[in-house]
Design a protein around this motif. Sequence first.
Motif, mmCIF file in Angstrom:
data_model
loop_
_atom_site.group_PDB
_atom_site.id
_atom_site.type_symbol
_atom_site.label_atom_id
_atom_site.label_comp_id
_atom_site.label_asym_id
_atom_site.label_seq_id
_atom_site.Cartn_x
_atom_site.Cartn_y
_atom_site.Cartn_z
ATOM 1 N N GLY A 263 0.849 -1.182 0.000
ATOM 2 C CA GLY A 263 0.000 0.000 0.000
ATOM 3 C C GLY A 263 0.883 1.228 0.000
ATOM 4 N N LEU A 264 0.256 2.375 0.163
ATOM 5 C CA LEU A 264 1.018 3.611 0.206
ATOM 6 C C LEU A 264 0.273 4.665 0.984
ATOM 7 C CD1 LEU A 264 -0.453 5.675 -2.066
ATOM 8 C CD2 LEU A 264 0.679 4.083 -3.584
ATOM 9 N N ARG A 265 0.997 5.679 1.395
ATOM 10 C CA ARG A 265 0.420 6.872 2.010
ATOM 11 C C ARG A 265 0.671 8.002 1.027
ATOM 12 N NH1 ARG A 265 -1.021 5.821 7.213
ATOM 13 N NH2 ARG A 265 0.213 4.345 8.377
ATOM 14 N N SER A 266 -0.326 8.877 0.899
ATOM 15 C CA SER A 266 -0.160 9.981 -0.041
ATOM 16 C C SER A 266 -0.990 11.172 0.400
ATOM 17 C CB SER A 266 -0.578 9.546 -1.448
ATOM 18 O OG SER A 266 -1.969 9.264 -1.471
ATOM 19 N N LYS A 267 -0.709 12.292 -0.218
ATOM 20 C CA LYS A 267 -1.473 13.508 0.022
ATOM 21 C C LYS A 267 -2.677 13.523 -0.920
ATOM 22 C CE LYS A 267 2.804 15.881 1.041
ATOM 23 N NZ LYS A 267 3.871 16.642 0.437
ATOM 24 N N ALA A 268 -3.733 14.218 -0.503
ATOM 25 C CA ALA A 268 -4.922 14.381 -1.342
ATOM 26 C C ALA A 268 -4.871 15.751 -2.003
ATOM 27 C CB ALA A 268 -6.183 14.262 -0.491
ATOM 28 N N VAL A 269 -5.396 15.831 -3.226
ATOM 29 C CA VAL A 269 -5.441 17.103 -3.950
ATOM 30 C C VAL A 269 -6.852 17.340 -4.485
ATOM 31 C CG1 VAL A 269 -3.001 17.141 -4.586
ATOM 32 C CG2 VAL A 269 -4.625 15.986 -6.072
ATOM 33 N N ASP A 270 -7.172 18.612 -4.723
ATOM 34 C CA ASP A 270 -8.499 18.992 -5.204
ATOM 35 C C ASP A 270 -8.702 18.714 -6.690
ATOM 36 O OD1 ASP A 270 -9.166 19.970 -2.705
ATOM 37 O OD2 ASP A 270 -8.510 22.003 -3.166
ATOM 38 N N LYS A 271 -7.684 18.936 -7.497
ATOM 39 C CA LYS A 271 -7.828 18.902 -8.948
ATOM 40 C C LYS A 271 -7.045 17.755 -9.561
ATOM 41 C CE LYS A 271 -7.925 23.882 -8.789
ATOM 42 N NZ LYS A 271 -7.057 25.020 -8.894
ATOM 43 N N VAL A 272 -7.607 17.181 -10.606
ATOM 44 C CA VAL A 272 -6.946 16.084 -11.300
ATOM 45 C C VAL A 272 -5.608 16.539 -11.892
ATOM 46 C CG1 VAL A 272 -8.049 16.421 -13.559
ATOM 47 C CG2 VAL A 272 -7.345 14.123 -12.857
ATOM 48 N N GLU A 273 -5.496 17.801 -12.230
ATOM 49 C CA GLU A 273 -4.237 18.315 -12.791
ATOM 50 C C GLU A 273 -3.090 18.227 -11.776
ATOM 51 O OE1 GLU A 273 -6.993 20.773 -12.598
ATOM 52 O OE2 GLU A 273 -7.772 19.808 -14.401
ATOM 53 N N ASP A 274 -3.441 18.173 -10.477
ATOM 54 C CA ASP A 274 -2.424 18.150 -9.427
ATOM 55 C C ASP A 274 -1.985 16.736 -9.040
ATOM 56 O OD1 ASP A 274 -2.533 20.921 -9.347
ATOM 57 O OD2 ASP A 274 -4.041 20.941 -7.748
ATOM 58 N N VAL A 275 -2.616 15.726 -9.642
ATOM 59 C CA VAL A 275 -2.254 14.345 -9.331
ATOM 60 C C VAL A 275 -0.917 14.026 -9.996
ATOM 61 C CG1 VAL A 275 -2.876 11.917 -9.611
ATOM 62 C CG2 VAL A 275 -4.639 13.604 -9.077
ATOM 63 N N LYS A 276 0.040 13.567 -9.166
ATOM 64 C CA LYS A 276 1.366 13.200 -9.673
ATOM 65 C C LYS A 276 2.005 12.245 -8.675
ATOM 66 C CE LYS A 276 3.112 17.405 -7.616
ATOM 67 N NZ LYS A 276 3.648 18.710 -7.810
ATOM 68 N N ALA A 277 3.051 11.605 -9.093
ATOM 69 C CA ALA A 277 3.732 10.624 -8.238
ATOM 70 C C ALA A 277 4.300 11.264 -6.975
ATOM 71 C CB ALA A 277 4.840 9.924 -9.014
ATOM 72 N N GLY A 278 4.600 12.559 -7.035
ATOM 73 C CA GLY A 278 5.144 13.256 -5.880
ATOM 74 C C GLY A 278 4.196 13.335 -4.697
ATOM 75 N N LEU A 279 2.923 12.983 -4.890
ATOM 76 C CA LEU A 279 1.969 12.978 -3.783
ATOM 77 C C LEU A 279 2.194 11.798 -2.838
ATOM 78 C CD1 LEU A 279 -1.297 13.845 -5.741
ATOM 79 C CD2 LEU A 279 0.044 15.362 -4.277
ATOM 80 N N ILE A 280 2.890 10.777 -3.325
ATOM 81 C CA ILE A 280 3.145 9.584 -2.509
ATOM 82 C C ILE A 280 4.221 9.922 -1.487
ATOM 83 C CG2 ILE A 280 3.978 7.203 -2.521
ATOM 84 C CD1 ILE A 280 2.881 7.054 -5.437
ATOM 85 N N SER A 281 3.879 9.754 -0.208
ATOM 86 C CA SER A 281 4.849 10.044 0.845
ATOM 87 C C SER A 281 5.608 8.799 1.287
ATOM 88 C CB SER A 281 4.175 10.716 2.037
ATOM 89 O OG SER A 281 3.113 9.923 2.512
ATOM 90 N N THR A 282 4.946 7.637 1.349
ATOM 91 C CA THR A 282 5.619 6.389 1.723
ATOM 92 C C THR A 282 4.930 5.196 1.090
ATOM 93 O OG1 THR A 282 4.282 6.167 3.737
ATOM 94 C CG2 THR A 282 6.449 7.189 3.990
ATOM 95 N N ARG A 283 5.709 4.185 0.865
ATOM 96 C CA ARG A 283 5.183 2.885 0.444
ATOM 97 C C ARG A 283 5.152 2.010 1.687
ATOM 98 N NH1 ARG A 283 7.633 1.818 -5.482
ATOM 99 N NH2 ARG A 283 7.677 3.986 -6.139
ATOM 100 N N ARG A 284 4.153 1.121 1.754
ATOM 101 C CA ARG A 284 3.952 0.332 2.965
ATOM 102 C C ARG A 284 3.761 -1.142 2.640
ATOM 103 N NH1 ARG A 284 -1.403 2.342 5.154
ATOM 104 N NH2 ARG A 284 -0.852 1.050 6.908
ATOM 105 N N ILE A 285 4.072 -1.965 3.608
ATOM 106 C CA ILE A 285 3.705 -3.378 3.562
ATOM 107 C C ILE A 285 2.630 -3.549 4.624
ATOM 108 C CG2 ILE A 285 4.463 -5.745 3.932
ATOM 109 C CD1 ILE A 285 7.285 -4.756 3.060
ATOM 110 N N ILE A 286 1.482 -4.041 4.209
ATOM 111 C CA ILE A 286 0.342 -4.173 5.112
ATOM 112 C C ILE A 286 0.093 -5.655 5.359
ATOM 113 C CG2 ILE A 286 -2.111 -3.683 5.432
ATOM 114 C CD1 ILE A 286 -1.615 -1.370 3.308
ATOM 115 N N PHE A 287 0.138 -6.032 6.614
ATOM 116 C CA PHE A 287 -0.119 -7.418 7.008
ATOM 117 C C PHE A 287 -1.413 -7.453 7.796
ATOM 118 C CE2 PHE A 287 0.144 -10.800 10.202
ATOM 119 C CZ PHE A 287 0.210 -11.894 9.352
ATOM 120 N N THR A 288 -2.325 -8.312 7.388
ATOM 121 C CA THR A 288 -3.584 -8.499 8.100
ATOM 122 C C THR A 288 -3.579 -9.908 8.688
ATOM 123 O OG1 THR A 288 -4.696 -7.040 6.529
ATOM 124 C CG2 THR A 288 -6.097 -8.440 7.902
ATOM 125 N N PRO A 289 -3.483 -10.023 10.005
ATOM 126 C CA PRO A 289 -3.411 -11.347 10.613
ATOM 127 C C PRO A 289 -4.729 -12.109 10.485
ATOM 128 C CG PRO A 289 -3.528 -9.651 12.300
ATOM 129 C CD PRO A 289 -3.436 -8.947 10.979
#
Length: 175
Positions: free
Chosen positions: A88-114
Amino acid sequence: MALKVKAVEKLLKFSNDPNDKGEYRYVLSPDLYTALNQEKVIKEAAQRSGVMEGVMKACWDAAGQVIKAWATEGHSVAIPGLGTMRFGLRSKAVDKVEDVKAGLISTRRIIFTPSVALKDELKNTAIQITCIDRNGKEVKRVTSGDGGDIEDPENTQPSNGGGGQPSSDDPGEGD
């Protein structure tokens, strides 16, 4: 079996004020054993399953490669007896589709569900706490008497399973 925890008395400062003398508080942390290396785990699994160690290693390696390949393709992958794993990942949210870019991703995660069975095992495992004062002296031992709540990051409510054991050393002080 029981999980072992240390409660060590430490001086904590609650502000950046240089005049803050701080307060002593007992801070809990897991008392971890050594990390088990892959070879030891493979050997134990081979003994428990009756499979030759070389075969177990080949299966272990292949399972790891499959989990990695499928997870990087976006799948949630079952890990037998333990649960599921996905990326998974953590990212910032933006108002406009024009602002969507890879730079919004702050961290990549490994998610384990027991799995439910693994959560039940943890819930029913006693916790032994060894209290150590500021001088390094053991002052108390406590065995859990809590409700066995399990934190579930994907669910905002803790799962209460009971199963805690009353304190054997200090009745009434097992919290």
